[in-house]
Design a protein around this motif. Structure first.
Motif, PDB file in Angstrom:
ATOM      1  N   GLU A  10      33.557  -2.462  21.509  1.00 49.00           N
ATOM      2  CA  GLU A  10      33.260  -1.055  21.232  1.00 49.00           C
ATOM      3  C   GLU A  10      31.852  -0.893  20.660  1.00 49.00           C
ATOM      4  O   GLU A  10      31.101   0.012  21.058  1.00 49.00           O
ATOM      5  CB  GLU A  10      34.305  -0.500  20.257  1.00 49.00           C
ATOM      6  CG  GLU A  10      34.224   0.992  20.022  1.00 49.00           C
ATOM      7  CD  GLU A  10      35.297   1.475  19.066  1.00 49.00           C
ATOM      8  OE1 GLU A  10      35.986   2.461  19.384  1.00 49.00           O
ATOM      9  OE2 GLU A  10      35.458   0.863  17.980  1.00 49.00           O
ATOM     10  N   ILE A  11      31.485  -1.770  19.733  1.00 42.91           N
ATOM     11  CA  ILE A  11      30.149  -1.705  19.126  1.00 42.91           C
ATOM     12  C   ILE A  11      29.079  -2.032  20.158  1.00 42.91           C
ATOM     13  O   ILE A  11      28.055  -1.349  20.247  1.00 42.91           O
ATOM     14  CB  ILE A  11      30.051  -2.669  17.931  1.00 42.91           C
ATOM     15  CG1 ILE A  11      31.140  -2.370  16.897  1.00 42.91           C
ATOM     16  CG2 ILE A  11      28.667  -2.584  17.289  1.00 42.91           C
ATOM     17  CD1 ILE A  11      31.210  -3.384  15.770  1.00 42.91           C
ATOM     18  N   THR A  14      28.398   0.841  22.445  1.00 44.50           N
ATOM     19  CA  THR A  14      27.590   1.896  21.826  1.00 44.50           C
ATOM     20  C   THR A  14      26.116   1.520  21.834  1.00 44.50           C
ATOM     21  O   THR A  14      25.254   2.336  22.178  1.00 44.50           O
ATOM     22  CB  THR A  14      28.065   2.146  20.385  1.00 44.50           C
ATOM     23  OG1 THR A  14      29.437   2.557  20.394  1.00 44.50           O
ATOM     24  CG2 THR A  14      27.239   3.239  19.719  1.00 44.50           C
ATOM     25  N   LYS A  74      26.884   5.771  14.805  1.00 48.06           N
ATOM     26  CA  LYS A  74      28.228   5.516  15.314  1.00 48.06           C
ATOM     27  C   LYS A  74      28.542   4.023  15.302  1.00 48.06           C
ATOM     28  O   LYS A  74      29.637   3.604  14.904  1.00 48.06           O
ATOM     29  CB  LYS A  74      28.345   6.074  16.738  1.00 48.06           C
ATOM     30  CG  LYS A  74      29.704   5.850  17.389  1.00 48.06           C
ATOM     31  CD  LYS A  74      29.727   6.424  18.812  1.00 48.06           C
ATOM     32  CE  LYS A  74      31.062   6.163  19.487  1.00 48.06           C
ATOM     33  NZ  LYS A  74      31.078   6.696  20.884  1.00 48.06           N
ATOM     34  N   ALA A  75      27.563   3.215  15.718  1.00 47.19           N
ATOM     35  CA  ALA A  75      27.761   1.763  15.712  1.00 47.19           C
ATOM     36  C   ALA A  75      27.952   1.242  14.292  1.00 47.19           C
ATOM     37  O   ALA A  75      28.717   0.294  14.057  1.00 47.19           O
ATOM     38  CB  ALA A  75      26.571   1.074  16.386  1.00 47.19           C
ATOM     39  N   GLY A  77      29.395   2.910  11.839  1.00 45.05           N
ATOM     40  CA  GLY A  77      30.777   3.227  11.489  1.00 45.05           C
ATOM     41  C   GLY A  77      31.761   2.283  12.148  1.00 45.05           C
ATOM     42  O   GLY A  77      32.731   1.829  11.515  1.00 45.05           O
ATOM     43  N   GLN A  78      31.530   1.952  13.413  1.00 46.40           N
ATOM     44  CA  GLN A  78      32.402   1.008  14.107  1.00 46.40           C
ATOM     45  C   GLN A  78      32.338  -0.377  13.463  1.00 46.40           C
ATOM     46  O   GLN A  78      33.358  -1.066  13.356  1.00 46.40           O
ATOM     47  CB  GLN A  78      31.985   0.928  15.579  1.00 46.40           C
ATOM     48  CG  GLN A  78      32.246   2.203  16.356  1.00 46.40           C
ATOM     49  CD  GLN A  78      31.569   2.209  17.719  1.00 46.40           C
ATOM     50  OE1 GLN A  78      30.545   1.540  17.920  1.00 46.40           O
ATOM     51  NE2 GLN A  78      32.121   2.954  18.664  1.00 46.40           N
ATOM     52  N   GLN A  80      31.768  -1.024  10.296  1.00 48.21           N
ATOM     53  CA  GLN A  80      32.536  -0.998   9.049  1.00 48.21           C
ATOM     54  C   GLN A  80      34.036  -1.015   9.307  1.00 48.21           C
ATOM     55  O   GLN A  80      34.789  -1.665   8.577  1.00 48.21           O
ATOM     56  CB  GLN A  80      32.144   0.214   8.227  1.00 48.21           C
ATOM     57  CG  GLN A  80      30.735   0.123   7.655  1.00 48.21           C
ATOM     58  CD  GLN A  80      30.505   1.153   6.567  1.00 48.21           C
ATOM     59  OE1 GLN A  80      30.696   2.344   6.777  1.00 48.21           O
ATOM     60  NE2 GLN A  80      30.099   0.692   5.414  1.00 48.21           N
ATOM     61  N   GLU A  81      34.466  -0.316  10.344  1.00 49.95           N
ATOM     62  CA  GLU A  81      35.885  -0.311  10.678  1.00 49.95           C
ATOM     63  C   GLU A  81      36.367  -1.710  11.048  1.00 49.95           C
ATOM     64  O   GLU A  81      37.439  -2.148  10.619  1.00 49.95           O
ATOM     65  CB  GLU A  81      36.137   0.657  11.831  1.00 49.95           C
ATOM     66  CG  GLU A  81      36.010   2.122  11.454  1.00 49.95           C
ATOM     67  CD  GLU A  81      36.148   3.038  12.653  1.00 49.95           C
ATOM     68  OE1 GLU A  81      36.324   2.508  13.788  1.00 49.95           O
ATOM     69  OE2 GLU A  81      36.072   4.266  12.484  1.00 49.95           O
ATOM     70  N   ARG A  82      35.559  -2.433  11.840  1.00 49.36           N
ATOM     71  CA  ARG A  82      35.955  -3.769  12.247  1.00 49.36           C
ATOM     72  C   ARG A  82      35.911  -4.735  11.071  1.00 49.36           C
ATOM     73  O   ARG A  82      36.753  -5.635  10.957  1.00 49.36           O
ATOM     74  CB  ARG A  82      35.042  -4.290  13.374  1.00 49.36           C
ATOM     75  CG  ARG A  82      35.134  -3.527  14.675  1.00 49.36           C
ATOM     76  CD  ARG A  82      36.565  -3.438  15.176  1.00 49.36           C
ATOM     77  NE  ARG A  82      37.132  -4.762  15.402  1.00 49.36           N
ATOM     78  CZ  ARG A  82      38.429  -5.056  15.291  1.00 49.36           C
ATOM     79  NH1 ARG A  82      39.288  -4.124  14.929  1.00 49.36           N
ATOM     80  NH2 ARG A  82      38.867  -6.261  15.530  1.00 49.36           N
TER      81      ARG A  82
END
Length: 274
Positions: A10-11, A14, A74-75, A77-78, A80-82
């Motif tokens: 996903e990252i 992006t 956005k990347a 945020g992704q 940090q989520e991962r």
């Protein structure tokens, strides 16, 4: 190849959207790392220099949410989520995966499972027979993966990472900030004891913070690391450690003790970039 337990597709997708606008993969990744690092230090001028470079290439013609600066955020945020889901070196995994198509990357880091084993062999987290704070040093830290593994085992230790690659040093500084560790990250050659730049990350209850040291502080850190190494070698050469010379506790104290205002590593770091 990225570590199998970490899904970074996903990252990478992006960042790939930005690359397809006429940039190299290495440039996009480097700018992403620098934007995160500058944002977390509240360094507006170098941050805006990068943003302006993308604006000059017609980036503002894209709708809100699709501009390059929006995709960089956005990347972030992704990422940090991962990291929250895996508690691992996601940034280094992105570097490995995204860099497979770029000759400018060309580095692969120690697998997480091997880092776990190495930390166990080194005794990180084991009870010490002294009251001294544990110090964990990685003289070729890459993205800081070994320090992150050690940080989960012994979060109260002081961590020192060094790498001669500027991008790797910046990744390690970000990772230590994200994991909320007290650390020094040095850009320079460990073999020649060369220090070019350095960052300090600091723990707080609100989240980690990071700042770049000035020239005087880098020199002070260089002297401290050199003295600490020499003292360690001398102690190891003593026939009986229990009968050695008196050790001055101040020699073991990190040289830079400035309190850093805590800036939690969050998407808020990218606000106000328009």
């Amino acid at each position: 190849m990225a570590s199998p337990q970490i899904d970074v597709d996903e990252i990478v997708a992006t960042l790939e959207q930005i690359r397809q606008r006429g940039h190299s993969a290495h440039t996009v990744f480097r700018d992403w790392v620098n934007l995160m690092l500058f944002a977390l230090q509240d360094r507006d001028d170098p941050y805006l220099e990068i943003v302006d470079d993308y604006r000059e290439r017609g980036d503002m013609a894209h709708p809100d949410g699709q501009r390059s600066v929006d995709l960089f955020a956005k990347a972030f945020g992704q990422l940090q989520e991962r990291m929250a889901a895996t508690d691992a070196d996601v940034l280094g995994a992105v570097y490995e995966e995204y860099g497979m198509s770029s000759d400018a990357f060309g580095q692969h880091f120690t697998p997480h499972s091997v880092c776990e084993t190495m930390a166990e062999i080194a005794g990180v987290g084991d009870e010490s027979d002294t009251d001294d704070r544990q110090t964990v040093l990685d003289p070729a830290c890459g993205s800081g993966r070994m320090l992150l593994v050690a940080g989960r085992k012994q979060p109260d230790a002081l961590f020192v990472g060094q790498d001669k690659d500027p991008l790797c040093a910046r990744m390690t500084a970000l990772n230590c900030c994200f994991l909320n560790l007290d650390a020094y990250v040095i850009q320079g050659d460990s073999l020649t004891v060369e220090f070019q730049r350095a960052w300090q990350t600091s723990y707080s209850s609100l989240g980690g913070s990071v700042r770049e040291l000035d020239d005087d502080e880098v020199e002070e850190l260089h002297e401290w690391v050199t003295d600490a190494f020499e003292n360690t070698v001398e102690a190891e050469n003593q026939p009986s450690p229990t009968q050695g010379a008196d050790t001055d506790s101040e020699d073991r104290t990190p040289p830079v003790a400035t309190s850093v205002p805590s800036e939690q590593a969050s998407l808020g770091a990218f606000e106000g970039s328009d």
